[in-house]
Write a protein that holds these residues in place. Structure first.
Motif, short mmCIF file in Angstrom:
data_model
loop_
_atom_site.label_atom_id
_atom_site.label_comp_id
_atom_site.label_asym_id
_atom_site.label_seq_id
_atom_site.Cartn_x
_atom_site.Cartn_y
_atom_site.Cartn_z
N PHE A 27 12.41 -7.39 69.15
CA PHE A 27 12.80 -6.24 68.32
C PHE A 27 11.58 -5.81 67.50
CE2 PHE A 27 16.46 -8.93 68.98
CZ PHE A 27 17.49 -8.06 69.27
N PHE A 28 11.47 -4.50 67.26
CA PHE A 28 10.40 -3.99 66.41
C PHE A 28 11.01 -3.44 65.13
CE2 PHE A 28 8.61 -3.13 70.78
CZ PHE A 28 7.73 -4.20 70.76
N THR A 29 10.37 -3.75 64.01
CA THR A 29 10.87 -3.25 62.73
C THR A 29 9.70 -3.02 61.78
OG1 THR A 29 12.47 -3.66 60.95
CG2 THR A 29 11.19 -5.54 61.70
N ASN A 30 9.85 -2.06 60.88
CA ASN A 30 8.82 -1.77 59.88
C ASN A 30 9.17 -2.43 58.56
OD1 ASN A 30 7.76 -0.18 61.89
ND2 ASN A 30 7.40 1.59 60.58
N VAL A 31 8.16 -3.02 57.92
CA VAL A 31 8.36 -3.76 56.68
C VAL A 31 7.35 -3.28 55.65
CG1 VAL A 31 8.42 -6.04 55.60
CG2 VAL A 31 9.18 -5.77 57.97
N ARG A 32 7.82 -3.13 54.42
CA ARG A 32 6.95 -2.82 53.29
C ARG A 32 7.03 -3.99 52.32
NH1 ARG A 32 9.08 1.82 51.59
NH2 ARG A 32 7.75 3.12 52.90
N THR A 33 5.93 -4.72 52.16
CA THR A 33 5.93 -5.89 51.29
C THR A 33 5.66 -5.49 49.85
OG1 THR A 33 3.59 -6.32 51.70
CG2 THR A 33 5.17 -7.40 53.16
N LYS A 34 5.95 -6.40 48.93
CA LYS A 34 5.83 -6.11 47.51
C LYS A 34 4.39 -5.84 47.11
CE LYS A 34 7.04 -8.04 42.98
NZ LYS A 34 7.64 -9.20 42.27
N ASN A 35 3.46 -6.64 47.67
CA ASN A 35 2.06 -6.48 47.28
C ASN A 35 1.41 -5.24 47.88
OD1 ASN A 35 2.24 -8.86 45.86
ND2 ASN A 35 1.48 -10.13 47.54
N TYR A 36 2.04 -4.67 48.89
CA TYR A 36 1.48 -3.47 49.54
C TYR A 36 2.60 -2.43 49.68
CZ TYR A 36 -2.17 -6.81 50.74
OH TYR A 36 -3.15 -7.77 50.68
N SER A 37 3.13 -2.03 48.54
CA SER A 37 4.32 -1.19 48.53
C SER A 37 4.10 0.17 49.18
CB SER A 37 4.82 -1.00 47.09
OG SER A 37 3.80 -0.42 46.30
N SER A 38 2.84 0.63 49.24
CA SER A 38 2.59 1.95 49.81
C SER A 38 2.34 1.90 51.31
CB SER A 38 1.37 2.58 49.12
OG SER A 38 0.21 1.80 49.33
N LYS A 39 2.28 0.68 51.88
CA LYS A 39 1.97 0.55 53.30
C LYS A 39 3.12 -0.06 54.06
CE LYS A 39 -3.04 0.04 52.66
NZ LYS A 39 -4.21 -0.84 52.95
N GLU A 40 3.32 0.44 55.26
CA GLU A 40 4.29 -0.15 56.17
C GLU A 40 3.54 -0.85 57.30
OE1 GLU A 40 7.24 2.45 57.76
OE2 GLU A 40 7.53 3.49 55.85
N LYS A 41 4.11 -1.93 57.76
CA LYS A 41 3.54 -2.61 58.91
C LYS A 41 4.66 -2.88 59.91
CE LYS A 41 0.23 -5.63 58.53
NZ LYS A 41 -0.56 -6.86 58.27
N THR A 42 4.36 -2.64 61.18
CA THR A 42 5.35 -2.88 62.23
C THR A 42 5.23 -4.32 62.73
OG1 THR A 42 5.22 -0.57 62.94
CG2 THR A 42 6.22 -2.12 64.47
N TYR A 43 6.34 -5.02 62.70
CA TYR A 43 6.39 -6.41 63.15
C TYR A 43 7.25 -6.52 64.41
CZ TYR A 43 4.26 -8.25 58.88
OH TYR A 43 3.40 -8.54 57.86
N ALA A 44 6.97 -7.55 65.19
CA ALA A 44 7.78 -7.89 66.35
C ALA A 44 8.54 -9.17 66.05
CB ALA A 44 6.91 -8.06 67.59
N LEU A 45 9.86 -9.11 66.16
CA LEU A 45 10.70 -10.29 66.06
C LEU A 45 11.01 -10.77 67.47
CD1 LEU A 45 12.62 -12.31 64.56
CD2 LEU A 45 14.41 -10.58 64.89
N ILE A 46 10.71 -12.05 67.74
CA ILE A 46 10.98 -12.63 69.05
C ILE A 46 12.09 -13.66 68.90
CG2 ILE A 46 10.01 -13.86 71.03
CD1 ILE A 46 7.27 -12.84 70.21
N VAL A 47 13.15 -13.50 69.68
CA VAL A 47 14.29 -14.41 69.67
C VAL A 47 14.19 -15.28 70.91
CG1 VAL A 47 16.79 -14.61 69.62
CG2 VAL A 47 15.67 -12.68 68.48
N ASN A 48 14.00 -16.57 70.70
CA ASN A 48 13.86 -17.49 71.82
C ASN A 48 15.24 -17.90 72.32
OD1 ASN A 48 13.01 -19.32 73.71
ND2 ASN A 48 12.31 -20.87 72.24
#
Length: 286
Positions: free
Chosen positions: A116-137
């Motif tokens: 699955f792909f999802t975008n996350v905005r972390t607390k330390n980089y509130s103005s930036k989004e990063k796309t992560y891949a979740l892998i379910v084994n």
């Protein structure tokens, strides 16, 4: 969650060490997370970014039954900046109308690791989004058990009605990131299927009683890599996870509900009637 620690200052959990990944099996991994950019670099035979298109490639010839199954709505906002279309993926939400549909879908979900792909905005980089891949084994006993149990439970609770089942990973991913992080596209971390029967009155379905959600839990490994050694480890691990799965038939794989049996009979009416007549003609009653 047990198995990893959060770094001081609210950073992400430390990447897994070589000792955790160098075994001959991947059964110790339940779930894994890494940035999409790194996944593209580590698995070029499975994922390629071509302009504004993210292609999920067919498994290589040397492992035709391997690779990954990507579940998506068909689009993503790469790192919050670039709109991309997906190809070669499976839909997150599907509708099934026969036992054959259900069997094929179940095989699709359980035969390869899910991505699955999802975008996350972390607390330390509130103005930036990063796309992560979740892998379910799906090979891991805990992951496989949760999915199979959810499917089997909803089947045994319906009697000829339609039903809908959703599997959700939002909470487990949210707990992976530091407090204050925001899942921008958290709804992309789920998949569902809806079995439509031909029942005349679907009261339980109409009133939402036969619509269920399974909140999947598990330990998340951080596959982010910042050094050549960690890159090599993560690459090896992903290669192992994407190897062909040797499937053994089980009773749970062959189970289906009254709803499914009804559809199977209606799809093969002639075969069913033929068997029915032979059975009764062979008894002393006839």
């Amino acid at each position: 969650q047990a198995g990893w620690t959060v770094e001081p200052g609210g950073a992400l959990p430390s990447p897994v060490s070589s000792g955790e990944l160098r075994g001959p099996r991947t059964c110790d991994c339940e779930l894994a997370l890494l940035p999409l950019r790194q996944l593209l670099l580590l698995q070029p035979d499975c994922f390629q970014l071509r302009g504004d298109q993210l292609a999920v490639l067919r498994p290589p010839r040397h492992r035709p039954a391997g690779g990954f199954t990507v579940l998506s709505d068909g689009a993503l906002h790469h790192d919050g900046q670039r709109h991309c279309r997906l190809t070669g993926h499976c839909k997150r939400d599907v509708e099934l109308t026969s036992h054959r549909d259900y069997k094929d879908y179940r095989e699709t979900i359980l035969s390869r690791p899910l991505v699955f792909f999802t975008n996350v905005r972390t607390k330390n980089y509130s103005s930036k989004e990063k796309t992560y891949a979740l892998i379910v084994n799906t090979r891991h006993p805990k992951m496989r058990r949760q999915i199979e149990h959810g499917m089997n439970t909803v089947i045994s609770s319906v009697f000829g009605e339609s039903y809908k089942l959703r599997f959700d990973f939002q909470e487990v991913v949210k707990n992976f990131f530091p407090p204050g992080s925001h899942l921008v596209t958290g709804e992309d971390l789920s998949f569902s299927y809806e079995f439509k029967s031909d029942a005349l009155f679907d009261f339980f379905y109409w009133f939402g009683i036969s619509k269920n959600t399974v909140a999947v839990t598990g330990k998340v490994l951080n596959l982010s890599n910042t050094t050549p050694e960690k890159k090599e480890i993560s690459t090896m691990f992903l290669e192992k996870m994407g190897e062909p799965y040797v499937r053994l038939n089980s009773f749970s794989d062959r189970k289906f509900s009254v709803t499914s049996r009804g559809r199977l009979i209606s799809d093969k009416t002639k075969t069913y009637c033929y068997c029915f007549l032979i059975y009764y003609n062979s008894t002393p009653i006839i």
